[in-house]
Write a protein that holds these residues in place. Structure first.
Motif, PDB file in Angstrom:
ATOM      1  N   VAL A   1       0.841  -1.510  -0.039  1.00  0.00           N
ATOM      2  CA  VAL A   1       0.058   0.760  -0.136  1.00  0.00           C
ATOM      3  C   VAL A   1       0.683   1.353  -0.141  1.00  0.00           C
ATOM      4  O   VAL A   1       0.277   2.558  -0.218  1.00  0.00           O
ATOM      5  CB  VAL A   1      -0.932  -0.092   1.607  1.00  0.00           C
ATOM      6  CG1 VAL A   1      -0.042   0.537   2.306  1.00  0.00           C
ATOM      7  CG2 VAL A   1      -2.491   0.743   1.117  1.00  0.00           C
ATOM      8  N   GLY A   2       2.168   0.859   0.015  1.00  0.00           N
ATOM      9  CA  GLY A   2       3.169   2.101   0.271  1.00  0.00           C
ATOM     10  C   GLY A   2       3.578   3.037   1.587  1.00  0.00           C
ATOM     11  O   GLY A   2       4.383   3.990   1.585  1.00  0.00           O
ATOM     12  N   ALA A   3       3.310   1.835   3.162  1.00  0.00           N
ATOM     13  CA  ALA A   3       3.434   1.948   4.209  1.00  0.00           C
ATOM     14  C   ALA A   3       5.727   0.924   4.249  1.00  0.00           C
ATOM     15  O   ALA A   3       5.895   0.614   3.305  1.00  0.00           O
ATOM     16  CB  ALA A   3       3.258   1.954   4.755  1.00  0.00           C
ATOM     17  N   SER A   4       6.241   1.393   5.568  1.00  0.00           N
ATOM     18  CA  SER A   4       7.045   0.790   5.790  1.00  0.00           C
ATOM     19  C   SER A   4       7.002  -0.138   6.792  1.00  0.00           C
ATOM     20  O   SER A   4       6.838   0.587   7.826  1.00  0.00           O
ATOM     21  CB  SER A   4       8.069   1.606   6.012  1.00  0.00           C
ATOM     22  OG  SER A   4       9.915   1.268   5.975  1.00  0.00           O
ATOM     23  N   PRO A   5       6.676  -1.582   7.024  1.00  0.00           N
ATOM     24  CA  PRO A   5       6.674  -1.849   8.428  1.00  0.00           C
ATOM     25  C   PRO A   5       7.512  -2.269   9.397  1.00  0.00           C
ATOM     26  O   PRO A   5       8.619  -3.062   8.168  1.00  0.00           O
ATOM     27  CB  PRO A   5       5.819  -3.366   8.048  1.00  0.00           C
ATOM     28  CG  PRO A   5       6.937  -3.675   6.406  1.00  0.00           C
ATOM     29  CD  PRO A   5       6.838  -2.312   6.133  1.00  0.00           C
ATOM     30  N   VAL A   6       7.860  -2.076  10.014  1.00  0.00           N
ATOM     31  CA  VAL A   6       8.837  -3.175  10.991  1.00  0.00           C
ATOM     32  C   VAL A   6       7.833  -4.556  12.408  1.00  0.00           C
ATOM     33  O   VAL A   6       7.281  -3.385  13.375  1.00  0.00           O
ATOM     34  CB  VAL A   6       9.903  -1.848  11.776  1.00  0.00           C
ATOM     35  CG1 VAL A   6       8.794  -1.509  12.889  1.00  0.00           C
ATOM     36  CG2 VAL A   6      10.920  -2.327  12.524  1.00  0.00           C
ATOM     37  N   MET A   7       8.296  -4.955  12.622  1.00  0.00           N
ATOM     38  CA  MET A   7       8.032  -5.872  13.656  1.00  0.00           C
ATOM     39  C   MET A   7       8.967  -6.569  14.026  1.00  0.00           C
ATOM     40  O   MET A   7      10.302  -6.621  14.146  1.00  0.00           O
ATOM     41  CB  MET A   7       8.135  -7.343  12.941  1.00  0.00           C
ATOM     42  CG  MET A   7       6.441  -7.147  12.040  1.00  0.00           C
ATOM     43  SD  MET A   7       6.145  -6.661  10.885  1.00  0.00           S
ATOM     44  CE  MET A   7       4.444  -6.883  10.449  1.00  0.00           C
ATOM     45  N   ALA A   8       8.716  -5.595  15.133  1.00  0.00           N
ATOM     46  CA  ALA A   8       9.520  -5.750  16.283  1.00  0.00           C
ATOM     47  C   ALA A   8       9.095  -5.932  17.438  1.00  0.00           C
ATOM     48  O   ALA A   8       8.121  -5.261  18.550  1.00  0.00           O
ATOM     49  CB  ALA A   8      10.325  -4.029  16.884  1.00  0.00           C
ATOM     50  N   HIS A   9       9.195  -6.766  18.604  1.00  0.00           N
ATOM     51  CA  HIS A   9       8.230  -7.578  19.640  1.00  0.00           C
ATOM     52  C   HIS A   9       9.228  -7.470  21.226  1.00  0.00           C
ATOM     53  O   HIS A   9       8.718  -7.008  22.264  1.00  0.00           O
ATOM     54  CB  HIS A   9       8.119  -8.910  19.416  1.00  0.00           C
ATOM     55  CG  HIS A   9       7.160  -9.411  18.391  1.00  0.00           C
ATOM     56  ND1 HIS A   9       7.518  -9.045  17.199  1.00  0.00           N
ATOM     57  CD2 HIS A   9       5.866  -8.999  17.810  1.00  0.00           C
ATOM     58  CE1 HIS A   9       6.464  -9.664  15.993  1.00  0.00           C
ATOM     59  NE2 HIS A   9       5.784  -9.113  16.125  1.00  0.00           N
ATOM     60  N   ALA A  10      10.863  -7.651  21.349  1.00  0.00           N
ATOM     61  CA  ALA A  10      11.671  -7.868  22.712  1.00  0.00           C
ATOM     62  C   ALA A  10      11.224  -5.736  23.150  1.00  0.00           C
ATOM     63  O   ALA A  10      11.511  -5.218  22.736  1.00  0.00           O
ATOM     64  CB  ALA A  10      12.822  -7.515  21.757  1.00  0.00           C
ATOM     65  N   GLU A  11      11.254  -6.809  24.635  1.00  0.00           N
ATOM     66  CA  GLU A  11      10.483  -5.818  25.307  1.00  0.00           C
ATOM     67  C   GLU A  11      11.717  -4.857  25.297  1.00  0.00           C
ATOM     68  O   GLU A  11      11.943  -3.693  25.975  1.00  0.00           O
ATOM     69  CB  GLU A  11      10.433  -6.683  27.192  1.00  0.00           C
ATOM     70  CG  GLU A  11      10.012  -5.444  27.845  1.00  0.00           C
ATOM     71  CD  GLU A  11      10.052  -6.719  29.132  1.00  0.00           C
ATOM     72  OE1 GLU A  11      10.022  -5.510  30.189  1.00  0.00           O
ATOM     73  OE2 GLU A  11      10.350  -7.884  29.015  1.00  0.00           O
ATOM     74  N   GLY A  12      13.096  -4.821  25.200  1.00  0.00           N
ATOM     75  CA  GLY A  12      14.811  -4.837  25.585  1.00  0.00           C
ATOM     76  C   GLY A  12      14.581  -3.622  24.393  1.00  0.00           C
ATOM     77  O   GLY A  12      14.608  -1.810  24.548  1.00  0.00           O
TER      78      GLY A  12
END
Length: 265
Positions: free
Chosen positions: A38-49
């Motif tokens: 769609v034209g966005a930039s994703p980041v998948m980040a789950h680490a609490e730190g």
């Protein structure tokens, strides 16, 4: 004067917002690709730190409780707090709220950390968050979307947010407005992660639109129109997803204006 959905789509593609997703294992690849398409930039980040640092970098945050773990619950709560601190809009998807006590309680605890810009769920999930007793089908709704409008209004007033009830007809409400989206195709119910993908797209548009309500209207319109276009090409649910991603990428503002079925109530 608010921008049209077509103008909001063009604006999103111009700015390419960074969308930080704390989402579930089932949909991670699909939602990342949908955001790119769609034209966005994703980041998948789950680490609490790294949560605070990532939220500070992002233009918006998506919190999706689809596959919960103790560590991810902590990360989600920290993300909601960090979003409020940085004045970064976040979107909550309370996947399966009402199915188990853990899911319902987690969603409510995240809400109580800070109010989201948008809550998106199916009818059962929205009713569960509004303290109504409902039966669920795992993470699927046992109710039609129009049966959750009052619950959506209650949540919108309580948390000063926009609320989306997804279904055959998508209902979008806030304290003053109510819009219906009449786009989409039945085949979308046969593909896992379509609701989560809608939430991710909302996360993209809420990063650039002037108001969360406008962001939701354009995001759900884009979702539905792309679904219709993909369904015309797909032979079944297995071939639907690549056609859907192609439709998202190829969708023009003019196509969106011509095909979106938006009704103001």
């Amino acid at each position: 004067m608010p921008l049209s959905s077509a103008a909001l789509l063009a604006d999103l593609r111009h700015h390419r917002p960074l969308v930080h997703n704390i989402t579930n294992y089932v949909v991670m690849n699909l939602t990342a690709n949908a955001l790119l398409a769609v034209g966005a930039s994703p980041v998948m980040a789950h680490a609490e730190g790294e949560i605070e640092d990532m939220v500070a970098l992002a233009n918006s945050v998506v919190i999706n409780i689809g596959t919960l773990s103790d560590r991810w619950i902590v990360a989600m709560k920290k993300a909601a707090i960090a979003a409020a601190h940085n004045q970064t809009p976040y979107v909550l998807d309370p996947v399966g709220a009402g199915a188990t006590q853990l899911r319902t309680q987690t969603a409510k605890e995240i809400l109580n950390q800070s109010s989201p810009a948008v809550i998106r769920g199916n009818a059962s999930e929205i009713c569960a968050l509004a303290h109504e007793t409902v039966k669920t089908l795992g993470v699927d709704s046992s109710l039609d979307s129009d049966q959750a409008i009052d619950a959506a209004r209650l949540l919108a007033e309580q948390y000063r947010t926009a609320v989306v009830v997804s279904g055959k007809v998508d209902h979008i409400v806030d304290a003053q407005q109510h819009v219906e989206i009449h786009n989409g195709d039945r085949i979308m119910t046969q593909v896992t992660g379509m609701g989560c993908t809608a939430t991710a797209l909302i996360g993209a548009f809420v990063a650039t639109a002037a108001s969360p309500f406008d962001a939701v209207v354009v995001a759900m319109s884009v979702m539905g129109v792309a679904g219709e276009l993909a369904a015309q090409q797909a032979q079944g649910p297995g071939t639907f997803v690549p056609h859907f991603l192609d439709a998202l990428a190829a969708l023009t503002p003019a196509d969106l204006d011509a095909r979106a079925q938006v009704i103001h109530r």
